[in-house]
Design a protein around this motif. Structure first.
Motif, PDB file in Angstrom:
ATOM      1  N   LEU A 132      32.079  40.134  32.653  1.00 28.54           N
ATOM      2  CA  LEU A 132      32.407  39.848  33.892  1.00 28.54           C
ATOM      3  C   LEU A 132      34.086  40.054  34.145  1.00 28.54           C
ATOM      4  O   LEU A 132      34.288  40.643  35.198  1.00 28.54           O
ATOM      5  N   ILE A 133      34.826  39.710  33.217  1.00 34.40           N
ATOM      6  CA  ILE A 133      36.008  39.797  33.369  1.00 34.40           C
ATOM      7  C   ILE A 133      36.559  41.164  33.422  1.00 34.40           C
ATOM      8  O   ILE A 133      37.545  41.624  34.109  1.00 34.40           O
ATOM      9  N   LEU A 156      34.737  43.786  34.257  1.00 43.21           N
ATOM     10  CA  LEU A 156      34.236  44.301  35.608  1.00 43.21           C
ATOM     11  C   LEU A 156      35.174  43.812  36.799  1.00 43.21           C
ATOM     12  O   LEU A 156      35.651  44.604  37.706  1.00 43.21           O
ATOM     13  N   VAL A 157      35.771  42.660  36.686  1.00 44.02           N
ATOM     14  CA  VAL A 157      36.698  42.228  37.749  1.00 44.02           C
ATOM     15  C   VAL A 157      37.929  43.056  37.690  1.00 44.02           C
ATOM     16  O   VAL A 157      38.563  43.357  38.878  1.00 44.02           O
ATOM     17  N   PHE A 158      38.385  43.275  36.416  1.00 40.52           N
ATOM     18  CA  PHE A 158      39.804  44.019  36.232  1.00 40.52           C
ATOM     19  C   PHE A 158      39.680  45.546  36.195  1.00 40.52           C
ATOM     20  O   PHE A 158      40.370  46.239  35.981  1.00 40.52           O
ATOM     21  N   GLN A 198      46.374  41.423  33.399  1.00 40.79           N
ATOM     22  CA  GLN A 198      45.049  41.015  32.562  1.00 40.79           C
ATOM     23  C   GLN A 198      45.657  39.927  31.344  1.00 40.79           C
ATOM     24  O   GLN A 198      44.761  39.288  30.958  1.00 40.79           O
TER      25      GLN A 198
END
Length: 247
Positions: free
Chosen positions: A149-150, A152-154, A214
């Motif tokens: 998920l991280i 994907l967000v970045f 990030q």
């Protein structure tokens, strides 16, 4: 506020540690990686907090001496007259360093989690990991899906970074020629280089800036995985304890 911390190695060298406070002691805690014992007066008090190290008289699995830690909280009181009594009320917590439990105790005792400078990100990631565990019922899979998920967000930032680095790489032959041409004039070289960046619409920081954005999140994730008691003795495939190093 960031609490004052007495660390084991320093106390071992000095034989103990002490903090005298005129009126801002909210609680004192003895803690290790996963558990904590804390004592908190109902109202902030003046007094002294001490930390001591003592030899347990036993050896660990490596053959090194094992040490214990003792904490003391002393509260300043006025002299009592004969027959006079005085009662002090405290909140005692002893148990796992679970963020939700410590938050309910109050007095900002969730700071015992020691999430570091990027604590706000750590708290959000921990809550998200706990939510994923509620669906997946396994901490190993919760960590994997949290990481995905991280990423994907970045992804837009990562993609922009890769594109910028690719453009910079394509400019290397021109930069080499430019450096040879203006080897004696550093200022002219800088001006021509910035001119090329402008013509090609390249941001010199475009490759590293998305990565820098990030970094706080992944540092926060590191502290979450290090401090989460939920991972203690949790299994995932061949791993029997997600809180220790894979042998």
């Amino acid at each position: 506020r960031k609490p004052t911390i007495f660390k084991l190695p320093k106390m071992q060298k000095e034989g103990g540690h002490k903090m005298v406070n005129s009126g801002g002691i909210h609680w004192a805690t003895v803690r290790n990686q996963f558990f904590a014992v804390s004592l908190a007066p109902l109202q902030p008090t003046s007094g002294v907090v001490k930390g001591h190290v003592f030899d347990l008289g036993s050896l660990d699995h490596k053959g090194d001496p094992e040490y214990g830690v003792r904490g003391e909280l002393g509260r300043n009181v006025d002299a009592l007259e004969p027959g006079q009594t005085l009662t002090h009320d405290f909140i005692l917590y002893t148990g796992p360093k679970e963020f939700k439990r410590l938050s309910k105790v109050g007095k900002n005792q969730d700071l015992v989690m020691q999430f570091g400078f990027f604590g706000i990100f750590s708290k959000l990631l921990l809550l998200l990991m706990q939510t994923l565990h509620g669906f997946l019922n396994n901490w190993g899979w919760a960590i994997i899906f949290l990481t995905l998920l991280i990423k994907l967000v970045f992804f837009p930032l990562s993609a922009a970074s890769y594109k910028s680095m690719a453009k910079m790489k394509n400019l290397q032959p021109r930069m080499k020629t430019l450096k040879e041409r203006y080897s004696e004039d550093r200022q002219k070289f800088q001006q021509e280089m910035m001119k090329i960046y402008k013509e090609e619409k390249i941001n010199p920081l475009g490759g590293c800036l998305p990565i820098l954005i990030q970094i706080p999140v992944f540092i926060a994730l590191y502290w979450v995985l290090l401090e989460s008691v939920e991972l203690r003795q949790a299994n995932w495939f061949w791993l029997t304890d997600l809180s220790v190093q894979d042998p």
